[in-house]
Design an enzyme around this catalytic site. Structure first.
Site, PDB file in Angstrom:
ATOM      1  N   ASP A  96       0.867  -1.175   0.000  1.00  0.00           N
ATOM      2  CA  ASP A  96       0.000   0.000   0.000  1.00  0.00           C
ATOM      3  C   ASP A  96       0.914   1.238   0.000  1.00  0.00           C
ATOM      4  O   ASP A  96       1.648   1.445   0.973  1.00  0.00           O
ATOM      5  CB  ASP A  96      -0.875   0.048   1.260  1.00  0.00           C
ATOM      6  CG  ASP A  96      -1.881  -1.092   1.360  1.00  0.00           C
ATOM      7  OD1 ASP A  96      -1.516  -2.244   1.040  1.00  0.00           O
ATOM      8  OD2 ASP A  96      -3.009  -0.831   1.793  1.00  0.00           O
ATOM      9  N   LYS A 160      -7.222   3.162  -2.948  1.00  0.00           N
ATOM     10  CA  LYS A 160      -7.549   3.159  -1.517  1.00  0.00           C
ATOM     11  C   LYS A 160      -7.866   4.580  -1.067  1.00  0.00           C
ATOM     12  O   LYS A 160      -7.191   5.528  -1.468  1.00  0.00           O
ATOM     13  CB  LYS A 160      -6.359   2.577  -0.750  1.00  0.00           C
ATOM     14  CG  LYS A 160      -6.485   2.564   0.763  1.00  0.00           C
ATOM     15  CD  LYS A 160      -5.247   1.889   1.353  1.00  0.00           C
ATOM     16  CE  LYS A 160      -5.148   2.065   2.854  1.00  0.00           C
ATOM     17  NZ  LYS A 160      -3.917   1.462   3.403  1.00  0.00           N
ATOM     18  N   LYS A 189     -10.366  -0.100  -1.917  1.00  0.00           N
ATOM     19  CA  LYS A 189     -10.177  -0.375  -0.495  1.00  0.00           C
ATOM     20  C   LYS A 189     -10.603   0.849   0.307  1.00  0.00           C
ATOM     21  O   LYS A 189     -10.142   1.961   0.042  1.00  0.00           O
ATOM     22  CB  LYS A 189      -8.715  -0.717  -0.186  1.00  0.00           C
ATOM     23  CG  LYS A 189      -8.430  -0.896   1.307  1.00  0.00           C
ATOM     24  CD  LYS A 189      -6.987  -1.299   1.560  1.00  0.00           C
ATOM     25  CE  LYS A 189      -6.647  -1.285   3.050  1.00  0.00           C
ATOM     26  NZ  LYS A 189      -5.243  -1.700   3.318  1.00  0.00           N
TER      27      LYS A 189
END
Length: 237
Positions: A96, A160, A189
């Site tokens: 990430d 995300k 996400k």
């Protein structure tokens, strides 16, 4: 028509998170033990914890997710690429990374595409998921859409919403915007501020297929109680 989720299905949506800078080795062991107990999808940790957590999770199907350039995103492409490669060499098998928000504010979409491509290419070569963190609370709608356009070209595994370390975390509106503006093969996400079952459900309904949160354990227990009270083993969302 919704989809039916068992408790295990819900747990497999969770990136179980401890990104606190003062997290101890004991905290990491607890995080990994909880992930194994509840069968979460991943532990989300600072990059330096990659080796420890990957060793603690060896032999399981739970991933070690390293946060790159976290939480500010304010490092060079070369630095992010090195940090990503180092995390993978230490056992991380999900990445990430935080986009460079200075470049977003400047509208330098070519730079952001180059940055995203660098991280995604490293992850693709290692056959692991990549997630680009937008930090939506600091962005205008046009800036969020600009990043969605970049992601539509580069195809990270996920986009995300948030780090969870800024003004606020995921919102239903941001999840819906991201889901509507990236290709179907790019998942969304939701992360930050997700602390109860109702918020968890709202993010799934909005289009999230992964939930990053530090409250995974109480949320799963809340779902367990709901299932027991309803006399069911699944929920439709």
């Amino acid at each position: 028509m919704g989809k039916r989720y068992t408790l295990d299905d819900l747990a497999r949506l969770v990136d179980h998170t401890n990104l606190h800078p003062d997290a101890t080795e004991a905290d990491m062991r607890k995080l990994c033990d909880e992930a194994k107990c509840y069968h979460f999808k991943m532990v989300a940790i600072n990059q330096v914890q990659s080796k420890l957590c990957s060793e603690l999770l060896r032999g399981t199907d739970i991933d070690t997710g390293a946060a790159i350039a976290f939480p500010l995103g304010q490092t060079s492409i070369a630095a992010k690429a090195f940090e990503t490669k180092d995390a993978i060499s230490q056992g991380a098998n999900e990445i990430d990374y935080v986009v460079n928000l200075t470049q977003v504010k400047a509208g330098r979409w070519d730079y952001l595409e180059e940055e995203m491509q660098a991280i995604v290419s490293i992850c693709n070569e290692a056959h692991i998921p990549s997630k680009a963190i937008f930090e939506c609370c600091l962005l205008t709608e046009e800036e969020k859409l600009g990043l969605c356009r970049v992601a539509s070209k580069v195809h990270p595994t996920f986009v995300k919403t948030s780090t969870g370390f800024s003004k606020w975390g995921a919102t239903v509106e941001d999840v819906e915007l991201m889901r509507a503006n990236v290709p179907e093969d790019v998942q969304v996400k939701a992360a930050g501020g997700i602390r109860d079952a109702d918020t968890f459900i709202a993010m799934i309904k909005a289009g999230a297929t992964r939930i990053g949160c530090s409250a995974g354990v109480p949320i799963m227990e809340e779902f367990r109680q709901r299932f027991a009270a309803a006399g069911t083993d699944a929920i439709e969302i």
